[in-house]
Scaffold this motif. Sequence first.
Motif, PDB file in Angstrom:
ATOM      1  N   VAL A  67      -1.360  -5.066 -10.555  1.00  0.00           N
ATOM      2  CA  VAL A  67      -2.728  -4.679 -10.913  1.00  0.00           C
ATOM      3  C   VAL A  67      -3.058  -3.304 -10.356  1.00  0.00           C
ATOM      4  O   VAL A  67      -3.699  -2.478 -11.029  1.00  0.00           O
ATOM      5  CB  VAL A  67      -3.725  -5.744 -10.419  1.00  0.00           C
ATOM      6  CG1 VAL A  67      -5.160  -5.262 -10.615  1.00  0.00           C
ATOM      7  CG2 VAL A  67      -3.508  -7.045 -11.156  1.00  0.00           C
ATOM      8  N   VAL A  68      -2.618  -3.031  -9.148  1.00  0.00           N
ATOM      9  CA  VAL A  68      -2.909  -1.731  -8.557  1.00  0.00           C
ATOM     10  C   VAL A  68      -2.140  -0.621  -9.277  1.00  0.00           C
ATOM     11  O   VAL A  68      -2.631   0.505  -9.384  1.00  0.00           O
ATOM     12  CB  VAL A  68      -2.615  -1.742  -7.041  1.00  0.00           C
ATOM     13  CG1 VAL A  68      -2.712  -0.346  -6.455  1.00  0.00           C
ATOM     14  CG2 VAL A  68      -3.604  -2.654  -6.332  1.00  0.00           C
ATOM     15  N   ALA A  69      -0.950  -0.926  -9.800  1.00  0.00           N
ATOM     16  CA  ALA A  69      -0.236   0.074 -10.602  1.00  0.00           C
ATOM     17  C   ALA A  69      -1.043   0.428 -11.849  1.00  0.00           C
ATOM     18  O   ALA A  69      -1.151   1.608 -12.225  1.00  0.00           O
ATOM     19  CB  ALA A  69       1.145  -0.452 -10.992  1.00  0.00           C
ATOM     20  N   MET A  70      -1.631  -0.570 -12.508  1.00  0.00           N
ATOM     21  CA  MET A  70      -2.504  -0.304 -13.655  1.00  0.00           C
ATOM     22  C   MET A  70      -3.698   0.560 -13.237  1.00  0.00           C
ATOM     23  O   MET A  70      -4.070   1.510 -13.925  1.00  0.00           O
ATOM     24  CB  MET A  70      -3.011  -1.626 -14.240  1.00  0.00           C
ATOM     25  CG  MET A  70      -1.942  -2.505 -14.857  1.00  0.00           C
ATOM     26  SD  MET A  70      -2.562  -4.184 -15.211  1.00  0.00           S
ATOM     27  CE  MET A  70      -4.049  -3.808 -16.151  1.00  0.00           C
ATOM     28  N   PHE A  71      -4.281   0.213 -12.114  1.00  0.00           N
ATOM     29  CA  PHE A  71      -5.425   0.963 -11.599  1.00  0.00           C
ATOM     30  C   PHE A  71      -5.034   2.411 -11.315  1.00  0.00           C
ATOM     31  O   PHE A  71      -5.768   3.348 -11.655  1.00  0.00           O
ATOM     32  CB  PHE A  71      -5.939   0.278 -10.335  1.00  0.00           C
ATOM     33  CG  PHE A  71      -7.066   0.989  -9.640  1.00  0.00           C
ATOM     34  CD1 PHE A  71      -8.350   0.987 -10.165  1.00  0.00           C
ATOM     35  CD2 PHE A  71      -6.840   1.650  -8.445  1.00  0.00           C
ATOM     36  CE1 PHE A  71      -9.391   1.628  -9.520  1.00  0.00           C
ATOM     37  CE2 PHE A  71      -7.880   2.302  -7.788  1.00  0.00           C
ATOM     38  CZ  PHE A  71      -9.159   2.286  -8.325  1.00  0.00           C
ATOM     39  N   MET A 114       0.819  -1.204   0.000  1.00  0.00           N
ATOM     40  CA  MET A 114       0.000   0.000   0.000  1.00  0.00           C
ATOM     41  C   MET A 114       0.861   1.265   0.000  1.00  0.00           C
ATOM     42  O   MET A 114       0.496   2.278  -0.598  1.00  0.00           O
ATOM     43  CB  MET A 114      -0.940  -0.001   1.213  1.00  0.00           C
ATOM     44  CG  MET A 114      -2.065  -1.029   1.131  1.00  0.00           C
ATOM     45  SD  MET A 114      -3.249  -0.678  -0.189  1.00  0.00           S
ATOM     46  CE  MET A 114      -4.166   0.664   0.558  1.00  0.00           C
ATOM     47  N   VAL A 115       1.997   1.207   0.672  1.00  0.00           N
ATOM     48  CA  VAL A 115       2.923   2.342   0.633  1.00  0.00           C
ATOM     49  C   VAL A 115       3.418   2.562  -0.795  1.00  0.00           C
ATOM     50  O   VAL A 115       3.461   3.696  -1.298  1.00  0.00           O
ATOM     51  CB  VAL A 115       4.103   2.122   1.600  1.00  0.00           C
ATOM     52  CG1 VAL A 115       5.186   3.168   1.369  1.00  0.00           C
ATOM     53  CG2 VAL A 115       3.617   2.174   3.042  1.00  0.00           C
ATOM     54  N   ALA A 116       3.785   1.465  -1.481  1.00  0.00           N
ATOM     55  CA  ALA A 116       4.221   1.576  -2.872  1.00  0.00           C
ATOM     56  C   ALA A 116       3.105   2.135  -3.751  1.00  0.00           C
ATOM     57  O   ALA A 116       3.345   2.986  -4.619  1.00  0.00           O
ATOM     58  CB  ALA A 116       4.662   0.201  -3.389  1.00  0.00           C
ATOM     59  N   HIS A 117       1.881   1.671  -3.522  1.00  0.00           N
ATOM     60  CA  HIS A 117       0.718   2.190  -4.251  1.00  0.00           C
ATOM     61  C   HIS A 117       0.555   3.688  -4.011  1.00  0.00           C
ATOM     62  O   HIS A 117       0.326   4.456  -4.957  1.00  0.00           O
ATOM     63  CB  HIS A 117      -0.522   1.418  -3.792  1.00  0.00           C
ATOM     64  CG  HIS A 117      -1.809   2.161  -3.867  1.00  0.00           C
ATOM     65  ND1 HIS A 117      -2.369   2.592  -5.048  1.00  0.00           N
ATOM     66  CD2 HIS A 117      -2.669   2.539  -2.887  1.00  0.00           C
ATOM     67  CE1 HIS A 117      -3.518   3.200  -4.795  1.00  0.00           C
ATOM     68  NE2 HIS A 117      -3.707   3.191  -3.494  1.00  0.00           N
TER      69      HIS A 117
END
Length: 457
Positions: free
Chosen positions: A133-137, A69-72
Motif C-alpha cells: 500500500v505504501v508503494a502505491m502511495f 520504512m527503509v524500503a519505503h
Amino acid sequence: MSHPPFRQGGMLARLRDRRLVGAPDRAQTVAYGASAFPANLMLQTFSAFVVFFYVDHLGVPAGWVAAAMVAHGILNALLNPLVGAASDRHRTPWGRRVPWIVLGIVPLVVAFALVWMPPATTPAVLVVWFLVVVAMFDVAYVAVVLNVSALFPEIFRTTAERARGNSPRQLFALVGMILGTAGAPLLYDSIGWAWMGVALAVVCAGFFAWSLAGMVERDADDAARARESTVGLRDQLRYTFANRAFVTYVVGSLLLQSTTAVLLAGVPFYVKYTVGGADADSTLMLAPIFVAAIPAIWGWSWVVRRLGPRTTMLAVVAVYGLATCLYLLPTTVLGAGAAGLAVGLGVAGLMQVLEVTLGQVIDDDERRTGLRREGMYFGANGFVVRGAVVVQAVVVAGVLAASGYVEGATAQAPEVATGVRLLLGGVPVVLAALAFVCFWLYPLRSAASAPVPAAAP
C-alpha cells in the motif's frame, strides 16, 4: 448536432490552452497554494503516526517496521528523479506538469486511506500489506507533489515574488500539518484509525480539485524544450550533482528534514512515556508548534526579501536547532507545548525559505545552461531528502531498542523516558548544526534572483 469536446473555445480546450503571462493574480496564487494543504496533511499524518500505529497499536515488531520504512524511503527516493526527468522531457498540449497532477490525485488519496485500513491478521502479513500500500502511495505522491512543486519557481519568477507567493502556500501547509499531526490523534481516538484515513482522504481530494485552478504553466521556447527532451537521465543526474550550489543546498535540506522527521515520529512516544500524557495529548504538544508558525511565516517572508535566501537560511537553522533543545526540560505535556512555541518559529522559517532557495539554484542553472529543469532539481532534491525517512526509522528504532523499549508492553523501563527525551532534545540540534555548516558553504550569496527572461515568442 453535438460538437467535439476539444473544439476551439470549448471548456476543455480553454483548460488545455491556459498559459500564465506575467505575475499570477491573487486567486491563482491562493488556489495554487491550496495544494500544500492535502500534501502536508497526508505526509505529516503518515510521518508522525505510521510507526506508532503499526508498532504500538498493531503490535508489529519495531525492527520489521523500520525495515519496511527503509524500503519505503528507497522507493520514494528513486521515484523522484525518474518522475522529475520525465516531467522535464515530455511536453503535452496540457503542459509538462498538469497531466501528472490530474492523473495522480485519485490513486493518491485512495492509497493514503488504505494505509490505515489493514486487515486483521498476523504481523508478517501486516508488513506485506504495509509495503504494497505504501508503494502505491509513494508512486502517486511523487507524481502529484513533485510536479506541483516544480510549478512553484515557474509561476513565481523572482525571490521577492516567491517569498510573497509562498506565504499563502505555507499557511495552507501549516494548517495541513496541524490537522495531520495535532488533529489526527483526536480523530483516531474518537472514530478509529480506519475512519480517520477515509475522512482525511476525502478532504484531501477536495482541496486538490480546488488547487487545479492555480496550476497554470507558462509558454516556453520551443527550441529550449527540444534541447531539454534530448538530455538523458544519466546526464541530468551527473550535471545536477556536479552543481555545488545544489549539493550544499540538498545536503543541508536532508539534515533539516531528518530533524523534523525524528521530532515528529518521537512525539507520541514522548507524550506517553516521558511526560506521562494520554495518546490524545499529542495534540497539546504539537499544536503550539504550528500555531506559532502561522504568524511567523510572514515574518520570515519579510526577512528573505531583504536578506536573501542564504543569510535567512542560516538564521532559520540557528533558531530551529536551539529551540529543539528545550525538549530536554519539560516534565508535563503543557511544558512540552510551551517549548513547541519556540520550535514553531524555526519550522515557519524552514517552510518559507527552503523552496525559495531551491528556486534560486534553478534560476542560476537556467542562466548558465539555457534549460529550465525544475522537475529534475526537485526530483534530485526528493531523491536525497527522502533519506530522512530512513534516518527517522533507524534513529527512532535505535533509540527505542537502546533504552529497552518493549513493543506492546503496558509499562516501560525508566530508561525509555530518558531515551525519548534525548531523541527530541538532543538528536535534532546535532543535525541542525551540521545543516548550518552546509548552508554556510552555499555559494549563491546574492540577496535576490534576477528575473528569468520570458520565453521567446
